[in-house]
Design a protein around this motif. Structure first.
Motif, PDB file in Angstrom:
ATOM      1  N   THR A 180      10.771  17.032  -1.207  1.00  0.00           N
ATOM      2  CA  THR A 180      10.564  15.873  -0.339  1.00  0.00           C
ATOM      3  C   THR A 180       9.512  14.926  -0.902  1.00  0.00           C
ATOM      4  N   SER A 181       8.494  15.444  -1.551  1.00  0.00           N
ATOM      5  CA  SER A 181       7.443  14.575  -2.086  1.00  0.00           C
ATOM      6  C   SER A 181       7.590  14.367  -3.593  1.00  0.00           C
ATOM      7  N   GLY A 182       8.728  14.726  -4.150  1.00  0.00           N
ATOM      8  CA  GLY A 182       8.941  14.581  -5.589  1.00  0.00           C
ATOM      9  C   GLY A 182       8.933  13.135  -6.039  1.00  0.00           C
ATOM     10  N   ASP A 183       9.494  12.250  -5.212  1.00  0.00           N
ATOM     11  CA  ASP A 183       9.510  10.838  -5.573  1.00  0.00           C
ATOM     12  C   ASP A 183       8.097  10.259  -5.620  1.00  0.00           C
ATOM     13  N   LEU A 184       7.215  10.743  -4.767  1.00  0.00           N
ATOM     14  CA  LEU A 184       5.831  10.271  -4.787  1.00  0.00           C
ATOM     15  C   LEU A 184       5.119  10.703  -6.068  1.00  0.00           C
ATOM     16  N   LEU A 185       5.435  11.901  -6.539  1.00  0.00           N
ATOM     17  CA  LEU A 185       4.830  12.363  -7.784  1.00  0.00           C
ATOM     18  C   LEU A 185       5.309  11.531  -8.972  1.00  0.00           C
ATOM     19  N   VAL A 186       6.572  11.155  -8.972  1.00  0.00           N
ATOM     20  CA  VAL A 186       7.104  10.296 -10.037  1.00  0.00           C
ATOM     21  C   VAL A 186       6.422   8.934  -9.981  1.00  0.00           C
ATOM     22  N   ARG A 200       0.812  -1.203   0.000  1.00  0.00           N
ATOM     23  CA  ARG A 200       0.000   0.000   0.000  1.00  0.00           C
ATOM     24  C   ARG A 200       0.855   1.266   0.000  1.00  0.00           C
ATOM     25  N   LYS A 201       2.149   1.106   0.120  1.00  0.00           N
ATOM     26  CA  LYS A 201       3.027   2.270   0.168  1.00  0.00           C
ATOM     27  C   LYS A 201       3.897   2.317  -1.083  1.00  0.00           C
ATOM     28  N   ALA A 202       4.274   3.508  -1.449  1.00  0.00           N
ATOM     29  CA  ALA A 202       5.184   3.687  -2.575  1.00  0.00           C
ATOM     30  C   ALA A 202       6.599   3.289  -2.136  1.00  0.00           C
ATOM     31  N   PRO A 203       7.382   2.695  -3.032  1.00  0.00           N
ATOM     32  CA  PRO A 203       8.758   2.298  -2.682  1.00  0.00           C
ATOM     33  C   PRO A 203       9.700   3.496  -2.678  1.00  0.00           C
ATOM     34  N   ARG A 204       9.607   4.324  -1.650  1.00  0.00           N
ATOM     35  CA  ARG A 204      10.327   5.597  -1.624  1.00  0.00           C
ATOM     36  C   ARG A 204      11.831   5.426  -1.613  1.00  0.00           C
ATOM     37  N   GLY A 205      12.324   4.489  -0.820  1.00  0.00           N
ATOM     38  CA  GLY A 205      13.765   4.274  -0.754  1.00  0.00           C
ATOM     39  C   GLY A 205      14.326   3.831  -2.094  1.00  0.00           C
ATOM     40  N   PHE A 206      13.624   2.924  -2.740  1.00  0.00           N
ATOM     41  CA  PHE A 206      14.062   2.446  -4.050  1.00  0.00           C
ATOM     42  C   PHE A 206      14.079   3.588  -5.060  1.00  0.00           C
ATOM     43  N   LEU A 207      13.026   4.400  -5.073  1.00  0.00           N
ATOM     44  CA  LEU A 207      12.956   5.511  -6.022  1.00  0.00           C
ATOM     45  C   LEU A 207      14.076   6.519  -5.790  1.00  0.00           C
ATOM     46  N   LYS A 208      14.328   6.862  -4.534  1.00  0.00           N
ATOM     47  CA  LYS A 208      15.394   7.815  -4.223  1.00  0.00           C
ATOM     48  C   LYS A 208      16.756   7.276  -4.638  1.00  0.00           C
ATOM     49  N   ARG A 209      16.963   5.970  -4.415  1.00  0.00           N
ATOM     50  CA  ARG A 209      18.232   5.347  -4.788  1.00  0.00           C
ATOM     51  C   ARG A 209      18.422   5.370  -6.310  1.00  0.00           C
ATOM     52  N   VAL A 210      17.363   5.107  -7.057  1.00  0.00           N
ATOM     53  CA  VAL A 210      17.444   5.136  -8.518  1.00  0.00           C
ATOM     54  C   VAL A 210      17.732   6.548  -9.002  1.00  0.00           C
ATOM     55  N   PHE A 211      17.070   7.537  -8.413  1.00  0.00           N
ATOM     56  CA  PHE A 211      17.318   8.931  -8.805  1.00  0.00           C
ATOM     57  C   PHE A 211      18.770   9.318  -8.546  1.00  0.00           C
ATOM     58  N   LYS A 212      19.284   8.926  -7.384  1.00  0.00           N
ATOM     59  CA  LYS A 212      20.665   9.278  -7.037  1.00  0.00           C
ATOM     60  C   LYS A 212      21.644   8.640  -8.010  1.00  0.00           C
ATOM     61  N   ARG A 213      21.365   7.376  -8.394  1.00  0.00           N
ATOM     62  CA  ARG A 213      22.266   6.674  -9.297  1.00  0.00           C
ATOM     63  C   ARG A 213      22.219   7.245 -10.711  1.00  0.00           C
ATOM     64  N   GLN A 214      21.020   7.538 -11.207  1.00  0.00           N
ATOM     65  CA  GLN A 214      20.860   7.992 -12.582  1.00  0.00           C
ATOM     66  C   GLN A 214      21.188   9.471 -12.752  1.00  0.00           C
ATOM     67  N   LYS A 215      20.718  10.287 -11.822  1.00  0.00           N
ATOM     68  CA  LYS A 215      20.903  11.742 -11.917  1.00  0.00           C
ATOM     69  C   LYS A 215      21.373  12.275 -10.565  1.00  0.00           C
ATOM     70  N   PRO A 216      22.654  12.167 -10.259  1.00  0.00           N
ATOM     71  CA  PRO A 216      23.141  12.599  -8.945  1.00  0.00           C
ATOM     72  C   PRO A 216      23.004  14.107  -8.718  1.00  0.00           C
ATOM     73  N   HIS A 217      22.989  14.889  -9.785  1.00  0.00           N
ATOM     74  CA  HIS A 217      22.886  16.340  -9.642  1.00  0.00           C
ATOM     75  C   HIS A 217      21.441  16.807  -9.444  1.00  0.00           C
ATOM     76  N   LEU A 218      20.488  15.907  -9.621  1.00  0.00           N
ATOM     77  CA  LEU A 218      19.070  16.252  -9.525  1.00  0.00           C
ATOM     78  C   LEU A 218      18.667  16.418  -8.066  1.00  0.00           C
ATOM     79  N   ARG A 219      18.041  17.538  -7.764  1.00  0.00           N
ATOM     80  CA  ARG A 219      17.567  17.779  -6.398  1.00  0.00           C
ATOM     81  C   ARG A 219      16.051  17.792  -6.414  1.00  0.00           C
ATOM     82  N   LEU A 220      15.449  16.839  -5.717  1.00  0.00           N
ATOM     83  CA  LEU A 220      13.999  16.712  -5.685  1.00  0.00           C
ATOM     84  C   LEU A 220      13.436  17.254  -4.378  1.00  0.00           C
TER      85      LEU A 220
END
Length: 97
Positions: free
Chosen positions: A37-43, A15-35
């Motif tokens: 706090t709720s940006g990962d939920l929107l993605v 029932r929850k979004a995989p926030r840790g996984f999403l943040k880890r993927v963002f960091k790996r793919q786009k380290p310069h990207l600053r989201l």
């Protein structure tokens, strides 16, 4: 087989979004990207909406072809239509700004 010996094939849906996984993927793919706090939920929501639209469009393609099963070709055709619509919408929105 007796009903008591069968194993249920249902998986429990998270029932929850995989926030840790999403943040880890963002960091790996786009380290310069600053989201935000709720940006990962929107993605995550955007991905869910895309999958829902893809399923609906694929179902319509299968129905138009009088096919009872959604095949790979139906999904690929639906993806082309959906991505084309989203690009057109992005271009129109970009021109308005």
């Amino acid at each position: 087989m007796a009903p008591s010996t069968t194993v249920s094939q249902r998986k429990k849906i998270k029932r929850k979004a995989p926030r840790g996984f999403l943040k880890r993927v963002f960091k790996r793919q786009k380290p310069h990207l600053r989201l935000e706090t709720s940006g990962d939920l929107l993605v995550h929501l955007n991905c869910l909406l895309f999958v829902q639209r893809l399923a609906e469009e694929s179902r319509m393609n299968a129905f138009e072809n009088k096919c009872g099963v959604i095949k790979k070709e139906h999904v690929q055709a639906a993806a082309k239509v959906i991505l084309k619509k989203s690009r057109e919408g992005a271009l129109v929105g970009h021109k308005l700004k």
